[in-house]
Design a protein around this motif. Structure first.
Motif, PDB file in Angstrom:
ATOM      1  N   VAL A 190      34.437  62.423  23.681  1.00 18.40           N
ATOM      2  CA  VAL A 190      34.570  60.980  23.570  1.00 18.40           C
ATOM      3  C   VAL A 190      34.732  60.396  24.964  1.00 18.40           C
ATOM      4  CG1 VAL A 190      35.909  59.073  22.629  1.00 18.40           C
ATOM      5  CG2 VAL A 190      35.641  61.183  21.313  1.00 18.40           C
ATOM      6  N   ALA A 191      33.871  59.450  25.315  1.00 17.44           N
ATOM      7  CA  ALA A 191      33.964  58.824  26.639  1.00 17.44           C
ATOM      8  C   ALA A 191      35.229  57.988  26.734  1.00 17.44           C
ATOM      9  CB  ALA A 191      32.744  57.945  26.890  1.00 17.44           C
ATOM     10  N   PRO A 192      35.972  58.099  27.816  1.00 18.33           N
ATOM     11  CA  PRO A 192      37.197  57.281  27.957  1.00 18.33           C
ATOM     12  C   PRO A 192      36.862  55.798  27.988  1.00 18.33           C
ATOM     13  CG  PRO A 192      36.602  58.297  30.052  1.00 18.33           C
ATOM     14  CD  PRO A 192      35.695  58.899  29.022  1.00 18.33           C
ATOM     15  N   GLN A 193      37.661  54.993  27.285  1.00 21.10           N
ATOM     16  CA  GLN A 193      37.458  53.552  27.237  1.00 21.10           C
ATOM     17  C   GLN A 193      38.381  52.870  28.240  1.00 21.10           C
ATOM     18  OE1 GLN A 193      35.097  52.059  25.268  1.00 21.10           O
ATOM     19  NE2 GLN A 193      34.495  54.184  24.906  1.00 21.10           N
ATOM     20  N   PRO A 194      37.824  51.987  29.085  1.00 27.38           N
ATOM     21  CA  PRO A 194      38.689  51.292  30.062  1.00 27.38           C
ATOM     22  C   PRO A 194      39.636  50.325  29.361  1.00 27.38           C
ATOM     23  CG  PRO A 194      36.471  50.362  30.058  1.00 27.38           C
ATOM     24  CD  PRO A 194      36.421  51.587  29.190  1.00 27.38           C
ATOM     25  N   ALA A 195      40.836  50.247  29.878  1.00 25.31           N
ATOM     26  CA  ALA A 195      41.809  49.308  29.312  1.00 25.31           C
ATOM     27  C   ALA A 195      41.362  47.886  29.609  1.00 25.31           C
ATOM     28  CB  ALA A 195      43.194  49.558  29.926  1.00 25.31           C
ATOM     29  N   PRO A 196      41.633  46.956  28.681  1.00 24.67           N
ATOM     30  CA  PRO A 196      41.242  45.568  28.936  1.00 24.67           C
ATOM     31  C   PRO A 196      41.878  45.027  30.218  1.00 24.67           C
ATOM     32  CG  PRO A 196      42.362  45.801  26.793  1.00 24.67           C
ATOM     33  CD  PRO A 196      42.380  47.119  27.467  1.00 24.67           C
ATOM     34  N   ALA A 197      41.068  44.295  30.976  1.00 20.37           N
ATOM     35  CA  ALA A 197      41.569  43.745  32.229  1.00 20.37           C
ATOM     36  C   ALA A 197      42.659  42.708  31.951  1.00 20.37           C
ATOM     37  CB  ALA A 197      40.435  43.101  33.016  1.00 20.37           C
ATOM     38  N   GLN A 198      43.743  42.798  32.666  1.00 22.95           N
ATOM     39  CA  GLN A 198      44.847  41.872  32.499  1.00 22.95           C
ATOM     40  C   GLN A 198      45.272  41.332  33.852  1.00 22.95           C
ATOM     41  OE1 GLN A 198      47.966  43.918  30.422  1.00 22.95           O
ATOM     42  NE2 GLN A 198      47.051  43.567  28.415  1.00 22.95           N
ATOM     43  N   GLU A 199      45.603  40.042  33.860  1.00 24.20           N
ATOM     44  CA  GLU A 199      46.110  39.453  35.093  1.00 24.20           C
ATOM     45  C   GLU A 199      47.511  40.006  35.359  1.00 24.20           C
ATOM     46  OE1 GLU A 199      44.786  37.302  37.191  1.00 24.20           O
ATOM     47  OE2 GLU A 199      42.892  36.940  36.160  1.00 24.20           O
ATOM     48  N   PRO A 200      47.803  40.351  36.616  1.00 23.77           N
ATOM     49  CA  PRO A 200      49.154  40.837  36.931  1.00 23.77           C
ATOM     50  C   PRO A 200      50.190  39.749  36.697  1.00 23.77           C
ATOM     51  CG  PRO A 200      47.927  40.381  38.933  1.00 23.77           C
ATOM     52  CD  PRO A 200      46.946  40.261  37.804  1.00 23.77           C
ATOM     53  N   ALA A 201      51.392  40.165  36.346  1.00 24.91           N
ATOM     54  CA  ALA A 201      52.472  39.208  36.136  1.00 24.91           C
ATOM     55  C   ALA A 201      52.752  38.442  37.426  1.00 24.91           C
ATOM     56  CB  ALA A 201      53.731  39.932  35.664  1.00 24.91           C
ATOM     57  N   VAL A 202      53.108  37.187  37.284  1.00 26.91           N
ATOM     58  CA  VAL A 202      53.381  36.348  38.443  1.00 26.91           C
ATOM     59  C   VAL A 202      54.857  36.419  38.783  1.00 26.91           C
ATOM     60  CG1 VAL A 202      53.348  33.991  39.337  1.00 26.91           C
ATOM     61  CG2 VAL A 202      51.496  34.787  37.858  1.00 26.91           C
ATOM     62  N   GLN A 203      55.175  36.748  40.033  1.00 27.52           N
ATOM     63  CA  GLN A 203      56.553  36.796  40.504  1.00 27.52           C
ATOM     64  C   GLN A 203      56.944  35.406  40.994  1.00 27.52           C
ATOM     65  OE1 GLN A 203      58.434  39.616  40.115  1.00 27.52           O
ATOM     66  NE2 GLN A 203      56.594  40.350  39.073  1.00 27.52           N
ATOM     67  N   THR A 204      57.578  34.655  40.136  1.00 24.65           N
ATOM     68  CA  THR A 204      57.902  33.271  40.456  1.00 24.65           C
ATOM     69  C   THR A 204      59.202  33.163  41.255  1.00 24.65           C
ATOM     70  OG1 THR A 204      59.082  32.995  38.371  1.00 24.65           O
ATOM     71  CG2 THR A 204      56.737  32.461  38.375  1.00 24.65           C
ATOM     72  N   ILE A 205      59.435  31.981  41.805  1.00 23.67           N
ATOM     73  CA  ILE A 205      60.684  31.752  42.519  1.00 23.67           C
ATOM     74  C   ILE A 205      61.848  31.772  41.524  1.00 23.67           C
ATOM     75  CG2 ILE A 205      59.580  30.437  44.352  1.00 23.67           C
ATOM     76  CD1 ILE A 205      60.514  27.885  42.991  1.00 23.67           C
ATOM     77  N   PRO A 206      63.061  32.138  41.964  1.00 24.09           N
ATOM     78  CA  PRO A 206      64.213  32.182  41.055  1.00 24.09           C
ATOM     79  C   PRO A 206      64.449  30.839  40.379  1.00 24.09           C
ATOM     80  CG  PRO A 206      64.739  33.264  43.131  1.00 24.09           C
ATOM     81  CD  PRO A 206      63.397  32.605  43.319  1.00 24.09           C
ATOM     82  N   GLY A 207      64.707  30.876  39.081  1.00 26.84           N
ATOM     83  CA  GLY A 207      64.998  29.666  38.331  1.00 26.84           C
ATOM     84  C   GLY A 207      63.789  28.985  37.724  1.00 26.84           C
ATOM     85  N   MET A 208      62.601  29.367  38.161  1.00 32.27           N
ATOM     86  CA  MET A 208      61.382  28.781  37.606  1.00 32.27           C
ATOM     87  C   MET A 208      61.049  29.467  36.292  1.00 32.27           C
ATOM     88  SD  MET A 208      57.596  28.748  39.351  1.00 32.27           S
ATOM     89  CE  MET A 208      56.111  28.627  38.352  1.00 32.27           C
ATOM     90  N   PRO A 209      60.696  28.714  35.246  1.00 29.71           N
ATOM     91  CA  PRO A 209      60.286  29.349  33.986  1.00 29.71           C
ATOM     92  C   PRO A 209      59.111  30.291  34.229  1.00 29.71           C
ATOM     93  CG  PRO A 209      60.677  27.011  33.650  1.00 29.71           C
ATOM     94  CD  PRO A 209      60.746  27.244  35.126  1.00 29.71           C
ATOM     95  N   PRO A 210      59.037  31.397  33.496  1.00 28.45           N
ATOM     96  CA  PRO A 210      57.973  32.376  33.725  1.00 28.45           C
ATOM     97  C   PRO A 210      56.594  31.811  33.418  1.00 28.45           C
ATOM     98  CG  PRO A 210      59.126  32.850  31.680  1.00 28.45           C
ATOM     99  CD  PRO A 210      59.920  31.779  32.365  1.00 28.45           C
ATOM    100  N   VAL A 211      55.589  32.356  34.085  1.00 30.15           N
ATOM    101  CA  VAL A 211      54.200  32.007  33.788  1.00 30.15           C
ATOM    102  C   VAL A 211      53.773  32.867  32.603  1.00 30.15           C
ATOM    103  CG1 VAL A 211      51.837  31.977  34.660  1.00 30.15           C
ATOM    104  CG2 VAL A 211      53.740  31.406  36.188  1.00 30.15           C
ATOM    105  N   ILE A 212      53.573  32.250  31.464  1.00 33.44           N
ATOM    106  CA  ILE A 212      53.276  32.994  30.235  1.00 33.44           C
ATOM    107  C   ILE A 212      51.920  33.664  30.307  1.00 33.44           C
ATOM    108  CG2 ILE A 212      53.047  32.816  27.727  1.00 33.44           C
ATOM    109  CD1 ILE A 212      55.878  32.299  28.787  1.00 33.44           C
ATOM    110  N   ASN A 213      50.930  32.949  30.817  1.00 36.41           N
ATOM    111  CA  ASN A 213      49.572  33.478  30.903  1.00 36.41           C
ATOM    112  C   ASN A 213      49.066  33.300  32.330  1.00 36.41           C
ATOM    113  OD1 ASN A 213      46.882  34.150  30.721  1.00 36.41           O
ATOM    114  ND2 ASN A 213      46.363  32.663  29.131  1.00 36.41           N
TER     115      ASN A 213
END
Length: 410
Positions: free
Chosen positions: A41-64
């Motif tokens: 079985v040929a290996p299937q690549p994992a779906p591409a995902q944007e890396p998590a955003v490291q926001t400044i302290p106190g800023m709500p997280p970037v969901i997407n």
């Protein structure tokens, strides 16, 4: 081990297909020859995902990370905000008042005086106050008039020097009063408006509009009368540098792309939108749109950007123009996908999109009207308001917090 894998696969099929079908498959599997090697079985690549955003302290997280406007879709309006009356608040620069439109009836239902030269109506970071920025052109009597978002009524003004426009740091710790005439950014307490710290921008003549990086670490402000942009560190509150645009010379509104990689800059003299890489702070492209390119607003589904073309290069007087209209740009291709001219001409300036995304509201700066534009086909109504309407806001809106201006939420 191979036998165990074979039976495990049969059991999985049993679960997926149901007792009857699964039992037949399992029995067939137990009677078939045992495989001595695992199937190739040929290996299937994992779906591409944007890396998590490291926001400044106190800023709500970037969901997407691929869409920083994901939480401003119509179904993301907070329950407490949804209870606020649906209104369009229009600051009238020359009549020194605010017209209030009921979008359901397209009529002005209230009008109240504010300070001198109201420029914008700015939702606060916590979405509970709408601030009218009265910069008192040519005087030192600037002020901010708070409007209670729940009642739609104004409160006592707060004296503030030269508040042409206002933004909020993404962590909610500071309001940034844009003191245009002073070439200065005043970081203030977001509730009391007490001064925290000032940042001088000496090479930014006419500092006025801004947007923030996806992680909240910097903002880029436009310099209307110098043809520059200025990049500001929002954590250390320092100027990081200036960028001279290649042509045009009168940058107005600025908006970051959904993926946080590109800043779009409306330039009223270039008659189009510059594209700037925010991290490298370099100009990377240009999209011609129309005469007097001015305001930029994302659609509720984050696929398009509405561009208000004011139809004139003039900034004073009443230069009514038949060239006024709206261009619609597709974020994915940076191509214009629609053009909506103002019937009989007009001067579309600043505004915002309704909570459901079906209406684009823009002030008609030199025509003393507001345009109510259908985002499906560009058809529109004109609603008379006060003298020289400017930075109107639409309320309520979906989103978790506001970074200011006429209601840029995230």
């Amino acid at each position: 081990m191979v036998v165990k894998r074979h039976l495990a696969a049969a059991t999985a099929v049993f679960v997926a297909l149901g007792a009857g079908a699964g039992l037949a498959v399992a029995q067939e599997a137990s009677q078939s020859p045992v495989q001595t090697t695992a199937p190739s079985v040929a290996p299937q690549p994992a779906p591409a995902q944007e890396p998590a955003v490291q926001t400044i302290p106190g800023m709500p997280p970037v969901i997407n990370p691929a869409n920083l406007y994901s939480e401003t879709a119509p179904d993301h309006i907070a329950p407490e905000v949804a209870q606020d009356p649906a209104r369009v608040y229009v600051p009238n620069l020359r009549s020194n008042d605010v017209s209030v439109i009921d979008p359901a009836t397209s009529t002005v239902v209230d009008r109240f005086p504010v300070g001198k030269s109201p420029q914008h109506v700015v939702p606060s970071w916590d979405l509970r106050t709408l601030w009218v920025t009265n910069n008192a052109e040519g005087t030192t009597d600037g002020s901010l008039t708070p409007i209670d978002a729940r009642t739609g009524k104004p409160g006592p003004a707060v004296a503030v020097d030269d508040p042409y426009n206002m933004y909020f740091t993404p962590d909610g710790k500071s309001a940034i009063v844009v003191a245009e005439a002073r070439k200065r950014l005043d970081f203030r307490d977001p509730h009391t408006m007490a001064l925290q710290q000032s940042v001088e921008t000496p090479d930014c003549k006419g500092v006025n509009h801004a947007d923030f990086s996806i992680d909240g670490r910097y903002a880029i402000f436009t310099c209307e009368f110098g043809g520059h942009l200025v990049k500001v560190d929002t954590v250390n509150k320092t100027v990081l540098g200036y960028l001279k645009l290649s042509s045009g010379g009168m940058p107005q509104d600025i908006l970051i792309s959904p993926n946080g990689k590109t800043f779009y800059v409306a330039d009223m003299m270039a008659d189009g939108v510059f594209m700037v890489d925010g991290d490298s702070f370099k100009e990377i492209g240009f999209i011609p749109t129309g005469i007097g390119t001015h305001g930029l607003y994302p659609s509720r589904d984050s696929t398009k950007m509405y561009v208000a073309n004011r139809g004139s290069h003039k900034i004073h007087g009443k230069p009514h123009s038949k060239a006024g209209g709206v261009s619609v740009i597709d974020f994915a291709t940076n191509k214009i996908v629609a053009n909506w001219p103002i019937p009989e001409g007009g001067s579309p300036d600043m505004g915002n999109v309704s909570a459901d995304g079906k209406t684009l509201w823009l002030s008609g700066r030199f025509d003393d009207v507001v345009y109510q534009i259908n985002t499906e086909d560009g058809s529109m109504k004109k609603i008379p308001v006060g003298a020289e309407p400017h930075g109107l806001t639409v309320w309520p809106q979906p989103g978790r917090y506001s970074i200011g201006h006429t209601g840029i939420l995230r």
